[in-house]
Design a protein around this motif. Structure first.
Motif, PDB file in Angstrom:
ATOM      1  N   LEU A  58      -4.259  16.225   4.272  1.00 37.06           N
ATOM      2  CA  LEU A  58      -5.500  16.391   3.512  1.00 37.06           C
ATOM      3  C   LEU A  58      -5.536  15.461   2.306  1.00 37.06           C
ATOM      4  CD1 LEU A  58      -5.757  20.304   3.600  1.00 37.06           C
ATOM      5  CD2 LEU A  58      -6.930  18.650   5.076  1.00 37.06           C
ATOM      6  N   LEU A  59      -4.419  15.358   1.595  1.00 32.67           N
ATOM      7  CA  LEU A  59      -4.353  14.468   0.433  1.00 32.67           C
ATOM      8  C   LEU A  59      -4.515  13.006   0.842  1.00 32.67           C
ATOM      9  CD1 LEU A  59      -1.397  16.086  -1.571  1.00 32.67           C
ATOM     10  CD2 LEU A  59      -3.842  16.160  -2.128  1.00 32.67           C
ATOM     11  N   LEU A  60      -3.853  12.608   1.915  1.00 33.11           N
ATOM     12  CA  LEU A  60      -3.940  11.215   2.369  1.00 33.11           C
ATOM     13  C   LEU A  60      -5.348  10.875   2.836  1.00 33.11           C
ATOM     14  CD1 LEU A  60      -0.543  11.005   4.259  1.00 33.11           C
ATOM     15  CD2 LEU A  60      -1.156   9.732   2.205  1.00 33.11           C
ATOM     16  N   ALA A  61      -6.000  11.802   3.521  1.00 34.40           N
ATOM     17  CA  ALA A  61      -7.375  11.580   3.965  1.00 34.40           C
ATOM     18  C   ALA A  61      -8.308  11.420   2.767  1.00 34.40           C
ATOM     19  CB  ALA A  61      -7.845  12.731   4.858  1.00 34.40           C
ATOM     20  N   ALA A  62      -8.073  12.218   1.717  1.00 34.59           N
ATOM     21  CA  ALA A  62      -8.895  12.122   0.513  1.00 34.59           C
ATOM     22  C   ALA A  62      -8.715  10.760  -0.170  1.00 34.59           C
ATOM     23  CB  ALA A  62      -8.538  13.253  -0.454  1.00 34.59           C
ATOM     24  N   ILE A  63      -7.479  10.252  -0.214  1.00 34.93           N
ATOM     25  CA  ILE A  63      -7.235   8.940  -0.808  1.00 34.93           C
ATOM     26  C   ILE A  63      -7.940   7.855  -0.011  1.00 34.93           C
ATOM     27  CG2 ILE A  63      -5.447   7.204  -1.258  1.00 34.93           C
ATOM     28  CD1 ILE A  63      -3.563   9.490  -1.943  1.00 34.93           C
ATOM     29  N   ALA A  64      -7.867   7.939   1.316  1.00 32.12           N
ATOM     30  CA  ALA A  64      -8.532   6.949   2.170  1.00 32.12           C
ATOM     31  C   ALA A  64     -10.031   6.941   1.926  1.00 32.12           C
ATOM     32  CB  ALA A  64      -8.230   7.235   3.642  1.00 32.12           C
ATOM     33  N   VAL A  65     -10.618   8.129   1.818  1.00 34.66           N
ATOM     34  CA  VAL A  65     -12.061   8.224   1.576  1.00 34.66           C
ATOM     35  C   VAL A  65     -12.418   7.631   0.224  1.00 34.66           C
ATOM     36  CG1 VAL A  65     -13.961   9.848   1.165  1.00 34.66           C
ATOM     37  CG2 VAL A  65     -12.406  10.203   3.094  1.00 34.66           C
ATOM     38  N   TYR A  66     -11.579   7.890  -0.788  1.00 35.76           N
ATOM     39  CA  TYR A  66     -11.853   7.351  -2.124  1.00 35.76           C
ATOM     40  C   TYR A  66     -11.891   5.827  -2.101  1.00 35.76           C
ATOM     41  CZ  TYR A  66     -11.328   6.028  -6.991  1.00 35.76           C
ATOM     42  OH  TYR A  66     -11.515   5.444  -8.208  1.00 35.76           O
ATOM     43  N   PHE A  67     -10.875   5.209  -1.516  1.00 33.06           N
ATOM     44  CA  PHE A  67     -10.823   3.753  -1.504  1.00 33.06           C
ATOM     45  C   PHE A  67     -11.862   3.149  -0.547  1.00 33.06           C
ATOM     46  CE2 PHE A  67      -6.504   4.211  -3.343  1.00 33.06           C
ATOM     47  CZ  PHE A  67      -6.672   3.353  -4.415  1.00 33.06           C
ATOM     48  N   LEU A  68     -12.332   3.949   0.421  1.00 31.99           N
ATOM     49  CA  LEU A  68     -13.316   3.444   1.383  1.00 31.99           C
ATOM     50  C   LEU A  68     -14.729   3.500   0.827  1.00 31.99           C
ATOM     51  CD1 LEU A  68     -13.626   2.372   4.302  1.00 31.99           C
ATOM     52  CD2 LEU A  68     -13.971   4.742   5.017  1.00 31.99           C
ATOM     53  N   VAL A  69     -15.106   4.607   0.206  1.00 30.47           N
ATOM     54  CA  VAL A  69     -16.492   4.787  -0.221  1.00 30.47           C
ATOM     55  C   VAL A  69     -16.648   4.963  -1.732  1.00 30.47           C
ATOM     56  CG1 VAL A  69     -17.069   5.834   1.997  1.00 30.47           C
ATOM     57  CG2 VAL A  69     -16.448   7.307   0.085  1.00 30.47           C
ATOM     58  N   ALA A  71       0.792  -1.226   0.000  1.00 33.65           N
ATOM     59  CA  ALA A  71       0.000   0.000   0.000  1.00 33.65           C
ATOM     60  C   ALA A  71       0.821   1.271   0.000  1.00 33.65           C
ATOM     61  CB  ALA A  71      -0.938   0.000   1.223  1.00 33.65           C
ATOM     62  N   GLY A  72       2.136   1.192   0.142  1.00 33.62           N
ATOM     63  CA  GLY A  72       2.934   2.397   0.289  1.00 33.62           C
ATOM     64  C   GLY A  72       2.827   2.941   1.702  1.00 33.62           C
ATOM     65  N   GLY A  73       3.597   3.964   2.003  1.00 34.41           N
ATOM     66  CA  GLY A  73       3.517   4.600   3.321  1.00 34.41           C
ATOM     67  C   GLY A  73       4.514   4.086   4.331  1.00 34.41           C
ATOM     68  N   GLY A  74       5.399   3.188   3.923  1.00 33.65           N
ATOM     69  CA  GLY A  74       6.379   2.671   4.863  1.00 33.65           C
ATOM     70  C   GLY A  74       7.315   3.739   5.400  1.00 33.65           C
ATOM     71  N   ASP A 129       7.975  12.514  -4.143  1.00 36.56           N
ATOM     72  CA  ASP A 129       8.725  11.395  -3.577  1.00 36.56           C
ATOM     73  C   ASP A 129      10.176  11.782  -3.320  1.00 36.56           C
ATOM     74  OD1 ASP A 129       9.017   8.867  -2.565  1.00 36.56           O
ATOM     75  OD2 ASP A 129       9.219   7.874  -4.495  1.00 36.56           O
ATOM     76  N   GLY A 130      10.785  12.523  -4.253  1.00 36.40           N
ATOM     77  CA  GLY A 130      12.142  12.990  -4.029  1.00 36.40           C
ATOM     78  C   GLY A 130      12.221  14.042  -2.950  1.00 36.40           C
ATOM     79  N   PHE A 131      11.169  14.843  -2.823  1.00 31.98           N
ATOM     80  CA  PHE A 131      11.128  15.951  -1.876  1.00 31.98           C
ATOM     81  C   PHE A 131      10.904  15.470  -0.449  1.00 31.98           C
ATOM     82  CE2 PHE A 131       9.099  19.507   0.306  1.00 31.98           C
ATOM     83  CZ  PHE A 131       9.902  20.582  -0.069  1.00 31.98           C
ATOM     84  N   PHE A 132      10.018  14.463  -0.292  1.00 32.48           N
ATOM     85  CA  PHE A 132       9.689  13.972   1.046  1.00 32.48           C
ATOM     86  C   PHE A 132       9.503  12.467   1.032  1.00 32.48           C
ATOM     87  CE2 PHE A 132       6.441  13.642   4.601  1.00 32.48           C
ATOM     88  CZ  PHE A 132       7.376  13.746   5.623  1.00 32.48           C
ATOM     89  N   GLY A 133       8.453  11.972   0.383  1.00 29.03           N
ATOM     90  CA  GLY A 133       8.342  10.545   0.119  1.00 29.03           C
ATOM     91  C   GLY A 133       7.193   9.781   0.716  1.00 29.03           C
ATOM     92  N   PRO A 134       6.994   9.794   2.055  1.00 29.46           N
ATOM     93  CA  PRO A 134       5.948   8.953   2.631  1.00 29.46           C
ATOM     94  C   PRO A 134       4.574   9.203   2.010  1.00 29.46           C
ATOM     95  CG  PRO A 134       7.374   9.775   4.360  1.00 29.46           C
ATOM     96  CD  PRO A 134       7.785  10.467   3.082  1.00 29.46           C
ATOM     97  N   GLY A 135       3.923   8.137   1.601  1.00 29.95           N
ATOM     98  CA  GLY A 135       2.616   8.245   0.966  1.00 29.95           C
ATOM     99  C   GLY A 135       2.674   8.255  -0.550  1.00 29.95           C
ATOM    100  N   ALA A 136       3.882   8.349  -1.126  1.00 33.57           N
ATOM    101  CA  ALA A 136       3.990   8.397  -2.590  1.00 33.57           C
ATOM    102  C   ALA A 136       3.414   7.144  -3.232  1.00 33.57           C
ATOM    103  CB  ALA A 136       5.456   8.573  -3.015  1.00 33.57           C
ATOM    104  N   GLY A 137       3.606   5.992  -2.608  1.00 29.60           N
ATOM    105  CA  GLY A 137       3.046   4.758  -3.151  1.00 29.60           C
ATOM    106  C   GLY A 137       1.534   4.802  -3.238  1.00 29.60           C
ATOM    107  N   SER A 138       0.898   5.386  -2.231  1.00 25.53           N
ATOM    108  CA  SER A 138      -0.565   5.523  -2.260  1.00 25.53           C
ATOM    109  C   SER A 138      -1.002   6.446  -3.387  1.00 25.53           C
ATOM    110  CB  SER A 138      -1.063   6.068  -0.910  1.00 25.53           C
ATOM    111  OG  SER A 138      -0.708   5.208   0.140  1.00 25.53           O
ATOM    112  N   LEU A 185      -4.928   6.533   6.608  1.00 24.28           N
ATOM    113  CA  LEU A 185      -5.451   7.128   7.836  1.00 24.28           C
ATOM    114  C   LEU A 185      -4.395   7.128   8.943  1.00 24.28           C
ATOM    115  CD1 LEU A 185      -9.090   5.683   7.912  1.00 24.28           C
ATOM    116  CD2 LEU A 185      -8.339   7.978   7.244  1.00 24.28           C
ATOM    117  N   ALA A 186      -3.592   6.062   9.006  1.00 22.04           N
ATOM    118  CA  ALA A 186      -2.527   6.007  10.012  1.00 22.04           C
ATOM    119  C   ALA A 186      -1.501   7.114   9.772  1.00 22.04           C
ATOM    120  CB  ALA A 186      -1.844   4.642   9.994  1.00 22.04           C
ATOM    121  N   MET A 187      -1.207   7.385   8.492  1.00 21.25           N
ATOM    122  CA  MET A 187      -0.266   8.453   8.187  1.00 21.25           C
ATOM    123  C   MET A 187      -0.838   9.818   8.564  1.00 21.25           C
ATOM    124  SD  MET A 187       1.782   7.396   4.706  1.00 21.25           S
ATOM    125  CE  MET A 187       0.377   6.890   3.705  1.00 21.25           C
ATOM    126  N   VAL A 188      -2.150  10.005   8.361  1.00 22.68           N
ATOM    127  CA  VAL A 188      -2.789  11.253   8.766  1.00 22.68           C
ATOM    128  C   VAL A 188      -2.665  11.442  10.274  1.00 22.68           C
ATOM    129  CG1 VAL A 188      -4.986  12.474   8.959  1.00 22.68           C
ATOM    130  CG2 VAL A 188      -4.393  11.322   6.828  1.00 22.68           C
TER     131      VAL A 188
END
Length: 262
Positions: free
Chosen positions: A109-120, A26-29, A149-158, A240-243
């Motif tokens: 905000l972006l990560l929460a939006a992705i979670a909502v998309y895959f949830l509902v 899932a990415g986010g490691g 991903d180069g700038f920061f990274g976590p969540g890029a896989g999602s 959601l854990a990353m948020v």
């Protein structure tokens, strides 16, 4: 030169195994390993740089596993891969010179939006659907994610997984496989840039890389065996854990703003 005690190295190794497993599915490691490195006393830029070393190895293991099983079409990824490499190089250079505060507002905000998309949102199955973009046009999206991903990274896989599902019409397991190839490209070029800048802690990164390879191998096999039944819920949980992790920092600008608002 920073020297870490053997027990700290051992804990970082275990964190890398867990991150590799999560990253392969899932990415986010990075939200596991970057805080672990910071807690060990590594500076922020060095933590991001060193995380790219171990992340590259875990992603390489996952990519190799998916490719051997015939799950990755590199011809399809030609333009997205090129754009990802360019974006990641620009992102890695940029992070060494700019303030990243704004990212701490946007990322939750972006990560929460992705979670909502895959949830509902529409159920992401393993069946491919009609692509909304050509691979060439998708390169612009891949380049943007590569920059992040180069700038920061976590969540890029999602972000890659969501883009491949919604814009290239890939089934979820196929999208996960192609995400690994794109992630690997961005990680490798980021490592090169950070290495030139002298930011990488090689001994720490390589010891964690062993854990990442183990976790990546286990995670990629789990993704192929269980498909969307595992990938979809894990994507939601990881996002959601990353948020929660990002907002648990009392200095996070978004948390400060929300506290003042309410």
């Amino acid at each position: 030169m920073l020297e870490l005690a053997p027990e700290i190295i051992a804990l970082l190794f275990l964190a890398a195994v867990a991150a590799g497993f999560v990253d392969a599915i899932a990415g986010g490691g990075g939200l596991i390993t970057v805080p672990a490195l910071l807690a060990a006393g590594v500076s922020p830029v060095a933590a991001i740089a060193t995380n790219k070393i171990q992340g590259s190895c875990g992603t390489a293991a996952a990519t190799w596993t998916f490719w051997r099983k015939g799950r990755i079409d590199f011809a399809l990824l030609k333009w997205p891969l090129i754009a990802t490499v360019v974006g990641a190089a620009l992102g890695a250079v940029t992070v060494m010179f700019v303030d990243t505060t704004w990212l701490m507002v946007l990322l939750p905000l972006l990560l929460a939006a992705i979670a909502v998309y895959f949830l509902v949102g529409p159920k992401a199955s393993d069946e491919d659907v009609h692509a909304r973009l050509t691979p060439f046009a998708f390169g612009a999206v891949a380049g943007g994610i590569g920059f992040y991903d180069g700038f920061f990274g976590p969540g890029a896989g999602s972000f890659f997984a969501l883009a491949l599902v919604t814009l290239l019409g890939m089934g979820l397991t196929r999208a996960t496989a192609h995400t690994k190839a794109l992630n690997l490209a961005s990680n490798l070029v980021s490592v090169a840039v950070f290495a030139v800048g002298g930011q990488v802690l090689w001994a720490v990164g390589l010891s964690m890389a062993v854990g990442q390879v183990i976790g990546g191998w286990l995670g990629s096999h789990a993704a192929m065996r269980f498909g969307p039944r595992l990938i979809r819920p894990l994507l939601v949980v990881i996002c959601l854990a990353m948020v929660v992790k990002l907002l648990s920092d009392p200095t996070n600008p978004l948390r400060v703003w929300l506290a003042g608002f309410f």
